[in-house]
Design a protein around this motif. Structure first.
Motif, short mmCIF file in Angstrom:
data_model
loop_
_atom_site.label_atom_id
_atom_site.label_comp_id
_atom_site.label_asym_id
_atom_site.label_seq_id
_atom_site.Cartn_x
_atom_site.Cartn_y
_atom_site.Cartn_z
N THR A 43 13.96 49.10 6.09
CA THR A 43 13.26 48.44 4.80
C THR A 43 12.83 47.01 5.07
OG1 THR A 43 14.99 49.76 3.51
CG2 THR A 43 13.71 48.01 2.25
N PRO A 55 19.40 44.45 -2.90
CA PRO A 55 19.94 45.69 -2.32
C PRO A 55 20.63 46.74 -3.02
CG PRO A 55 20.00 43.62 -0.99
CD PRO A 55 19.45 43.29 -2.22
N ILE A 59 19.84 50.75 -2.54
CA ILE A 59 20.89 51.85 -2.20
C ILE A 59 21.42 52.80 -3.15
CG2 ILE A 59 23.19 51.95 -1.16
CD1 ILE A 59 22.81 49.36 0.16
N ARG A 63 20.89 56.60 -2.94
CA ARG A 63 21.93 57.61 -3.29
C ARG A 63 21.49 58.52 -4.30
NH1 ARG A 63 27.54 55.33 -3.95
NH2 ARG A 63 28.17 57.22 -2.87
N LEU A 72 23.06 58.45 4.02
CA LEU A 72 22.39 57.56 4.41
C LEU A 72 22.73 56.68 5.68
CD1 LEU A 72 22.12 55.51 0.93
CD2 LEU A 72 20.45 57.42 1.71
N LEU A 118 19.42 44.98 3.97
CA LEU A 118 19.92 46.45 3.42
C LEU A 118 21.14 46.87 4.50
CD1 LEU A 118 19.08 48.18 1.36
CD2 LEU A 118 17.56 46.37 1.77
N LEU A 122 24.70 47.82 3.10
CA LEU A 122 25.06 49.19 3.25
C LEU A 122 26.56 49.40 4.05
CD1 LEU A 122 24.44 52.35 2.61
CD2 LEU A 122 23.99 52.48 4.84
N TRP A 125 29.20 48.77 1.60
CA TRP A 125 29.20 49.60 0.42
C TRP A 125 30.82 50.32 0.49
CZ3 TRP A 125 25.22 49.25 -2.75
CH2 TRP A 125 25.33 50.14 -4.16
#
Length: 289
Positions: A43, A55, A59, A63, A72, A118, A122, A125
């Motif tokens: 990205t 972001p 994301i 999802r 992902l 990103l 991620l 996360w």
């Protein structure tokens, strides 16, 4: 792909309007993402436009598109990895570094800033997992995350058994959201597998955690920074070889194209990218697949 902080006023001045999670989901679905997809994405946020919420919104939309059964994946690397030439430093410098307690930690070590915002978002996360390789780590989130990232080979980390190889084996896809074409990392897997003359390698050392203890390991990989091959005879002057390969791939009808937010975006089947890359390298540089 490191980017300056977004100029929201300038992004809105394009006339595209704010990019919301709902708009992103509609655009991603129109491009071809479906529930259950395993997708590696690249990205450039500034190309997507003013993404409301940044972001996490993007994301979240991804999802939404792939659903609970989907996954992902992003390439992370390690922002603070030692340079390949570390072993050539003066010995007192090396000794000073070796005396420090730092090591690559999949949980704490930042993703390479050159990969944009990103990957770092991620890998942080909740529920995301990250592979163990310090220089070529990948992070994944979703149903196949552990399958993609587990036991990342220490040597030849772009080759067999790598997260890239597993992406192909799982019938995964690659999504380019406004990202430069030369950032299509899966082509490094083609380089790792290609049997062509003049392949370039690097050997280097990094500290990693092994059972909570710091260990210095040596690694061997294709030279992904300088280039695994000398492509000068088969690419236009000034053009990145991966950009040339991707442009030729698109011209051959591989992949689909659309807009996600304000970004010109592409969606590819991972297996088709690998097959095309292997053929392109073999035909252009000599050798066999």
């Amino acid at each position: 792909m490191d980017e300056p902080p977004p100029d929201h006023a300038a992004l809105l001045a394009r006339g595209d309007g704010p990019v919301t999670r709902g708009r992103l989901l509609r655009d991603l679905t129109a491009l071809g993402l479906v529930e259950g997809d395993t997708v590696m994405f690249h990205t450039r946020m500034s190309a997507v436009g003013y993404v409301v919420g940044g972001p996490p919104t993007l994301i979240g939309a991804l999802r939404d598109a792939v659903g609970e059964r989907g996954t992902l994946m992003v390439t992370c690397g390690w922002n603070d990895a030692l340079p390949y030439g570390f072993s050539g430093w003066p010995q007192p410098w090396q000794d000073a570094v070796r005396a420090e307690p730092f090591a690559y930690d999949p949980v704490l070590s930042e993703a390479d800033h050159d990969n944009g915002r990103l990957p770092e978002a991620l890998r942080r996360w909740p529920g995301a997992v990250r592979s163990r390789h310090p220089d070529v780590s990948f992070a994944a989130l979703g149903a196949a995350a552990t399958e993609l990232t587990a036991d990342h080979p220490w040597d030849d980390p772009h080759g067999p058994g790598s997260p890239l190889a597993r992406l192909v084996a799982l019938g995964g896809r690659v999504l380019m959201l406004g990202a430069p074409l030369e950032t299509l990392t899966l082509l490094h897997h083609a380089e790792a597998l290609a049997d062509a003359p003049g392949k370039r390698f690097v050997d280097y050392e990094q500290p990693v955690l092994d059972g909570g203890r710091r260990v210095w390991r040596r690694f061997r990989d294709i030279d992904s920074s300088r280039g695994a091959f000398d492509y000068s005879s088969v690419t236009p002057v000034g053009q990145d070889p991966f950009e040339t390969i991707v442009r030729d791939m698109l011209a051959a009808g591989i992949g689909c194209r659309g807009r996600v937010g304000a970004a010109d975006s592409h969606l590819f089947e991972a297996g088709e990218v690998l097959d095309f890359g292997l053929t392109w390298i073999g035909e252009g540089l000599g050798g066999s697949r």
